[in-house]
Design a protein around this motif. Structure first.
Motif, mmCIF file in Angstrom:
data_model
loop_
_atom_site.group_PDB
_atom_site.id
_atom_site.type_symbol
_atom_site.label_atom_id
_atom_site.label_comp_id
_atom_site.label_asym_id
_atom_site.label_seq_id
_atom_site.Cartn_x
_atom_site.Cartn_y
_atom_site.Cartn_z
ATOM 1 N N ARG A 41 -14.834 -38.811 21.582
ATOM 2 C CA ARG A 41 -15.957 -38.021 22.097
ATOM 3 C C ARG A 41 -15.762 -37.590 23.545
ATOM 4 O O ARG A 41 -16.491 -36.746 24.047
ATOM 5 N N ARG A 42 -14.821 -38.215 24.230
ATOM 6 C CA ARG A 42 -14.624 -37.999 25.662
ATOM 7 C C ARG A 42 -15.931 -38.251 26.416
ATOM 8 O O ARG A 42 -16.315 -37.512 27.318
ATOM 9 N N ARG A 43 -16.593 -39.328 26.049
ATOM 10 C CA ARG A 43 -17.834 -39.722 26.699
ATOM 11 C C ARG A 43 -17.745 -41.172 27.145
ATOM 12 O O ARG A 43 -17.069 -41.987 26.527
ATOM 13 N N ARG A 44 -18.473 -41.495 28.189
ATOM 14 C CA ARG A 44 -18.507 -42.869 28.663
ATOM 15 C C ARG A 44 -19.301 -43.737 27.700
ATOM 16 O O ARG A 44 -20.336 -43.326 27.175
ATOM 17 N N ILE A 45 -18.826 -44.939 27.484
ATOM 18 C CA ILE A 45 -19.581 -45.918 26.714
ATOM 19 C C ILE A 45 -20.801 -46.369 27.516
ATOM 20 O O ILE A 45 -21.886 -46.579 26.980
ATOM 21 N N CYS A 46 -20.598 -46.514 28.802
ATOM 22 C CA CYS A 46 -21.663 -46.888 29.722
ATOM 23 C C CYS A 46 -21.331 -46.279 31.076
ATOM 24 O O CYS A 46 -20.255 -45.698 31.251
ATOM 25 N N ALA A 47 -22.246 -46.374 31.999
ATOM 26 C CA ALA A 47 -21.982 -45.828 33.330
ATOM 27 C C ALA A 47 -20.820 -46.575 33.979
ATOM 28 O O ALA A 47 -20.631 -47.771 33.735
ATOM 29 N N PRO A 48 -20.001 -45.888 34.786
ATOM 30 C CA PRO A 48 -18.902 -46.565 35.483
ATOM 31 C C PRO A 48 -19.408 -47.743 36.305
ATOM 32 O O PRO A 48 -20.536 -47.731 36.809
ATOM 33 N N VAL A 49 -18.567 -48.749 36.413
ATOM 34 C CA VAL A 49 -18.945 -49.995 37.080
ATOM 35 C C VAL A 49 -18.114 -50.188 38.346
ATOM 36 O O VAL A 49 -16.903 -49.964 38.341
ATOM 37 N N ILE A 50 -18.770 -50.586 39.427
ATOM 38 C CA ILE A 50 -18.033 -50.974 40.629
ATOM 39 C C ILE A 50 -17.527 -52.390 40.395
ATOM 40 O O ILE A 50 -18.223 -53.369 40.631
ATOM 41 N N ALA A 51 -16.314 -52.484 39.878
ATOM 42 C CA ALA A 51 -15.789 -53.768 39.420
ATOM 43 C C ALA A 51 -15.096 -54.557 40.524
ATOM 44 O O ALA A 51 -15.108 -55.787 40.514
ATOM 45 N N HIS A 52 -14.490 -53.836 41.483
ATOM 46 C CA HIS A 52 -13.709 -54.515 42.523
ATOM 47 C C HIS A 52 -13.872 -53.816 43.867
ATOM 48 O O HIS A 52 -14.358 -52.683 43.944
ATOM 49 N N GLU A 53 -13.419 -54.504 44.900
ATOM 50 C CA GLU A 53 -13.491 -53.973 46.259
ATOM 51 C C GLU A 53 -12.223 -53.239 46.656
ATOM 52 O O GLU A 53 -12.135 -52.707 47.765
ATOM 53 N N SER A 54 -11.237 -53.213 45.760
ATOM 54 C CA SER A 54 -9.962 -52.562 46.049
ATOM 55 C C SER A 54 -9.398 -51.976 44.761
ATOM 56 O O SER A 54 -10.043 -52.027 43.703
ATOM 57 N N ILE A 55 -8.211 -51.431 44.832
ATOM 58 C CA ILE A 55 -7.564 -50.782 43.699
ATOM 59 C C ILE A 55 -7.464 -51.720 42.495
ATOM 60 O O ILE A 55 -7.199 -52.923 42.645
ATOM 61 N N ILE A 56 -7.713 -51.178 41.301
ATOM 62 C CA ILE A 56 -7.521 -51.932 40.061
ATOM 63 C C ILE A 56 -6.093 -51.686 39.588
ATOM 64 O O ILE A 56 -5.736 -50.575 39.199
ATOM 65 N N ASN A 57 -5.289 -52.730 39.621
ATOM 66 C CA ASN A 57 -3.875 -52.604 39.245
ATOM 67 C C ASN A 57 -3.633 -52.718 37.753
ATOM 68 O O ASN A 57 -2.617 -52.237 37.243
ATOM 69 N N SER A 58 -4.554 -53.361 37.036
ATOM 70 C CA SER A 58 -4.317 -53.627 35.619
ATOM 71 C C SER A 58 -5.648 -53.813 34.899
ATOM 72 O O SER A 58 -6.572 -54.434 35.432
ATOM 73 N N VAL A 59 -5.746 -53.250 33.687
ATOM 74 C CA VAL A 59 -6.872 -53.508 32.789
ATOM 75 C C VAL A 59 -6.314 -53.814 31.414
ATOM 76 O O VAL A 59 -5.213 -53.359 31.063
ATOM 77 N N CYS A 60 -7.058 -54.589 30.624
ATOM 78 C CA CYS A 60 -6.551 -54.989 29.317
ATOM 79 C C CYS A 60 -7.703 -55.356 28.399
ATOM 80 O O CYS A 60 -8.630 -56.055 28.815
#
Length: 433
Positions: A41-60
């Motif tokens: 759908r190219r739609r967000r499942i939920c609103a973007p989250v401020i997950a970290h205070e710096s760059i996210i190097n990896s997600v899984c």
């Protein structure tokens, strides 16, 4: 970490992961934002989250698809509900340096993570308790990646690349390299091969079982390779160069099969391998159809104004031509199915111009070729009856096959309503024997 939401999508994606069912994707951004997507759908499942205070190097994603882990230079790992985007518990803070990579074991209860200080931690999701830790060789590039099951860790260092077993905490193989710097690398899903891109613009394959290079290197690349990924079946490799060109390579022939799409971000294959997910210019997920190789290695299916190609005879293939000759946008809806190389919802995405005719097959291919074309045409007919979308998209299945060594190639157009018996015998002398 805070699970407060941001208002807009940040397009500077630095890491991504696809869910086990191939329907969702997680994007990590340079500003610490985590975004979960419905791919088709190219739609967000939920609103973007401020997950970290710096760059996210990896997600899984976890193997059961319920959790998403994110790792950052802020020395923290977040665990998130894959549907709601809510933080599941306080962040994991046992690392003392920026975290490079994070991954789940197949039980979805155990996490493996590596930080810049070269320490690997294996810990439990439920409690955050560290079960074991060990130190690996890693240089200033901090280049590392995990296998899909979390049991192998690939790390680059001054002497080359080492594969570590995260269960025994021991190195298993070291690839000794002297020369250009390694810029990106990936481990095949069966953990038997390594692909790595180097600063001389080359991409190399290494057979871990025999501990030797599978030479020659892949042909046709230009520009520094920044990202690389294996297809689940190990038959193709995709790479992204510094100029943004996304290339798909055949492992068997070592040649580039497609280079018509562009992205500046990381890439990953869908679980079934029928498409690649990458960030688009707008930060939304793009999808790109790729060549499919059958399990018996006798056929390749190229979607999109495309060809069904005989691998032992690259000049024999079945074109699936839309009524309108205009190319379809690669970011149109894509869903995946295990039925016949991802047919329901799969869209054309590769041009037939990338198929290079070669020599005709030997006569002993007669029955296999005929049987194969018959099956393809029956499938096209069934799909045409089941899907109005298929009817508008594929008006002219075209069987293309070479003539004899002394004769011209034959081109036969088969209507979906034409019986396969009347089509296949005439598609070329090579099918008749």
């Amino acid at each position: 970490m805070s699970d407060s939401h941001v208002d807009d999508v940040h397009d500077n994606v630095t890491s991504l992961s696809i869910s086990p069912d191939g329907k969702e994707a997680a994007f990590g951004a340079i500003d610490g934002t985590l975004t979960l997507w419905h791919i088709d759908r190219r739609r967000r499942i939920c609103a973007p989250v401020i997950a970290h205070e710096s760059i996210i190097n990896s997600v899984c994603y976890s193997a059961d698809g319920r959790l998403v882990a994110s790792a950052s230079d802020d020395e923290k790992i977040g665990l998130w509900d894959a549907i709601t985007g809510q933080s599941l518990w306080s962040t994991f803070t046992s690392h003392t340096d920026g975290i490079l990579v994070v991954g789940f074991m197949t039980d979805s209860r155990t996490v493996v993570s590596l930080s810049r200080d070269r320490v690997v931690l294996v810990w439990k999701v439920a409690t955050g308790e560290v079960e074991q830790q060990f130190r690996i060789s890693l240089d200033a590039r901090s280049l590392a990646t995990l296998s899909n099951d979390g049991e192998r860790l690939l790390a680059a260092h001054r002497s080359g690349i080492t594969v570590w077993n995260t269960i025994t905490m021991e190195p298993t193989v070291t690839i000794a390299l002297d020369g250009p710097m390694v810029l990106c690398m990936a481990l095949s899903q069966d953990t038997t091969k390594v692909a790595f891109g180097m600063a001389d613009n080359s991409i190399h394959l290494w057979d871990l079982k025999n501990d030797e290079a599978r030479s020659p290197h892949l042909e046709g690349g230009t520009g520094l390779p920044l990202y690389i990924a294996w297809s689940p079946d190990g038959r193709t490799i995709s790479s992204v160069a510094q100029d943004g060109t996304l290339r798909v390579w055949s492992v068997e022939s070592r040649t580039c099969m497609s280079q018509s799409h562009r992205t500046m971000g990381p890439i990953t294959y869908s679980p079934g391998g029928s498409f690649i997910v990458c960030p688009g210019d707008d930060g939304f997920p793009d999808t790109w159809q790729v060549s499919q190789v059958s399990t018996d290695e006798n056929v390749v299916l190229l979607f999109a104004h495309s060809a069904v190609e005989m691998s032992r005879d690259p000049s024999t293939f079945l074109l699936d031509l839309p009524a309108a000759a205009a190319p379809m946008h690669p970011t149109a809806r894509v869903t995946e199915s295990d039925a016949f190389w991802g047919t329901p919802g799969d869209i054309p995405a590769m041009s037939a111009q990338h198929v290079q005719p070669q020599s005709p097959p030997p006569r002993n291919m007669q029955s296999k070729v005929s049987e194969f074309f018959s099956g393809i045409l029956r499938w096209l007919s069934a799909r045409g009856k089941e899907s109005g979308e298929m009817v508008t998209r594929c008006e002219n299945p075209v069987a293309v096959a070479p003539g004899t060594h002394n004769g011209p190639a034959a081109l036969n157009i088969a209507s979906r309503h034409t019986s396969t018996e009347s089509v296949v015998p005439g598609c070329s002398p090579c099918c008749r024997g």
